[in-house]
Enzyme design. Structure first.
Site, PDB file in Angstrom:
ATOM      1  N   CYS A 117     -14.014 -18.401  77.063  1.00 35.71           N
ATOM      2  CA  CYS A 117     -12.495 -18.588  77.611  1.00 35.71           C
ATOM      3  C   CYS A 117     -12.574 -17.993  79.062  1.00 35.71           C
ATOM      4  CB  CYS A 117     -11.637 -17.969  76.839  1.00 35.71           C
ATOM      5  SG  CYS A 117     -11.313 -18.452  75.131  1.00 35.71           S
ATOM      6  N   ARG A 397     -12.342 -22.078  68.044  1.00 30.90           N
ATOM      7  CA  ARG A 397     -13.292 -21.003  68.396  1.00 30.90           C
ATOM      8  C   ARG A 397     -13.274 -19.788  67.351  1.00 30.90           C
ATOM      9  NH1 ARG A 397     -13.217 -18.373  73.349  1.00 30.90           N
ATOM     10  NH2 ARG A 397     -15.098 -17.366  72.486  1.00 30.90           N
TER      11      ARG A 397
END
Length: 428
Positions: A117, A397
């Site tokens: 991220c 994720r």
């Protein structure tokens, strides 16, 4: 590509089972190769980050077997490749844990700089400092971290800043170093304690995990074991916040309530009721939400990974709330998505001022990162009308079966193909 489509306005009722901790799994799975043996790991979350680290180990020569839906067996005796595939590791934040494990076992590692991220820089200077103090030479060449050592020798390492990643990486490298390693100003998160318990199950000598001083006495070698990963604190917190934001009555099962105390305290302050059991928490909310101020802090403070979810709840709470971020530089990227839904949020650096509104409205939004994606789900659940969430690969994720789990609580949420989602939006 796929999107989530949510029709909001439903209270949540029922039970939800929490999966194994993502942040523990992505450290424990690569740590298994330190043993040069067969290791069985239970309570593995079915998320894309875990699939990726398993694929990396497979590419490096380890044999990974799925025993059942949440149990894997890792045999790293044939593992010889000390270079982690760039195309895999460069998209994966926790790839840097392979530096510590490969350096510990082979005294040689080549791993791509971490991806994942994008909500701030991910400097690994503290990781490199720790490796160098243990006796390694470390260079960054063409985006690869290259670490080598003739031998690793224990020493005292002071972390200039509290860093979860650096604490874990030094632990991984130090368990097979000669002598005693002392990590001062160490991070204290639950998954660091879980990693220490796992390493000790393989024959390591790690003491003090969960405090700010961790002592590691190097072992000659490690052996195989069977180990079960702790429940995911952040997944649990996400469902707790969702229950408080939507209203209703949700029992969050398979948790360690002590890990959730900072989250529970803020939900109670905001107007929810939280009841703790031995391995579950019940969250109910039947009255209006109240403003409250939240500041993210290293554990045992309020987790930075719960900040976006809490922002959604505060966006519809009565009054003005202050939300302070003390961990990451740029974790408010999601705010633009919430303001498109009608939230009134002003950001000044690491501070967000949130004036509560009566309701949010469903629109098309994006998951800018993993936890922001979870926040978009909660926003869609409380919004009036339909919300379409794009870039859900970020959510995958870290959240196992998120659609099924929320749907079982009464949410109107579906995963659909992009073309189908676009036709729905255009028709609206």
């Amino acid at each position: 590509m796929e999107n989530f489509v949510i029709n909001g306005g439903h209270e949540l009722f029922g039970d939800v089972n929490i999966s194994g901790a993502k942040n523990a799994a992505v450290a424990i799975i690569p740590a298994a190769i330190l043993a040069n043996d067969v290791v069985r790991i239970e309570n593995i979350p079915k998320i894309s980050d875990v699939s990726l680290i398993i694929k990396i180990l497979d590419c490096m020569g380890a044999t990974v077997k799925m025993i059942n839906s949440d149990t894997i067996e890792i045999d790293s005796q044939a593992l010889r490749n000390k270079s982690v595939p760039y195309e895999l590791a460069s998209h994966f934040r926790a790839s840097y844990y392979l530096i510590g494990t490969m350096l510990g076992r082979f005294k040689n590692a080549e791993v791509a700089m971490p991806g994942g991220c994008d909500f701030g820089t991910r400097p690994i200077d503290l990781h490199i400092k720790g490796f160098k103090m243990l006796g390694a030479d470390v260079d960054i060449v063409n985006g690869m971290v290259c670490a080598k050592a003739e031998k690793l020798v224990g020493t005292s390492i002071y972390m200039d800043n509290v860093s979860v990643g650096a604490t874990i990486n030094v632990m991984l490298a130090a368990v097979l170093a000669r002598g005693l390693t002392v990590i001062e100003n160490a991070a204290k998160e639950p998954h660091i304690v879980d990693l220490a318990n796992f390493l000790n199950s393989m024959g390591a000598d790690v003491r003090g995990a969960g405090t700010d001083v961790i002592k590691i006495r190097g072992a000659e070698k490690l052996h195989g074991c069977t180990y079960s990963i702790i429940p995911d604190q952040i997944e649990a917190g996400t469902y707790m916040v969702a229950a408080a934001a939507c209203g209703g009555d949700v029992l969050v099962k398979n948790v360690i309530p002590k890990h959730l105390e900072s989250i529970s305290a803020k939900l109670i302050e905001a107007g929810a009721e939280v009841i703790e059991y031995d391995d579950a928490v019940r969250v109910t909310r039947y009255k209006a939400l109240n403003k409250c101020n939240v500041k993210t802090m290293p554990h045992p403070g309020f987790p930075t990974d719960m900040q976006p979810q809490m922002a959604v709840l505060l966006s519809v709470a009565h009054g003005t709330s202050l939300l302070s971020e003390s961990v990451w530089d740029n974790r408010f990227q999601y705010v633009g998505q919430l303001t498109r839904m009608g939230a009134n949020i002003q950001v000044d650096g690491k501070l967000a001022v949130i004036d509560g509104v009566d309701e949010l409205s469903g629109v098309k939004v994006k998951a800018t990162d993993l936890r922001a994606g979870a926040a978009m789900i909660i926003a869609g659940l409380i919004a009036k009308g339909e919300t379409v969430i794009e870039d859900i690969q970020y959510i995958d994720r870290g959240y196992e079966d998120v659609v099924q789990k929320f749907a079982a609580l009464g949410a109107d949420i579906k995963r659909i193909k992009t073309t189908e989602a676009e036709s729905i939006v255009n028709a609206g």
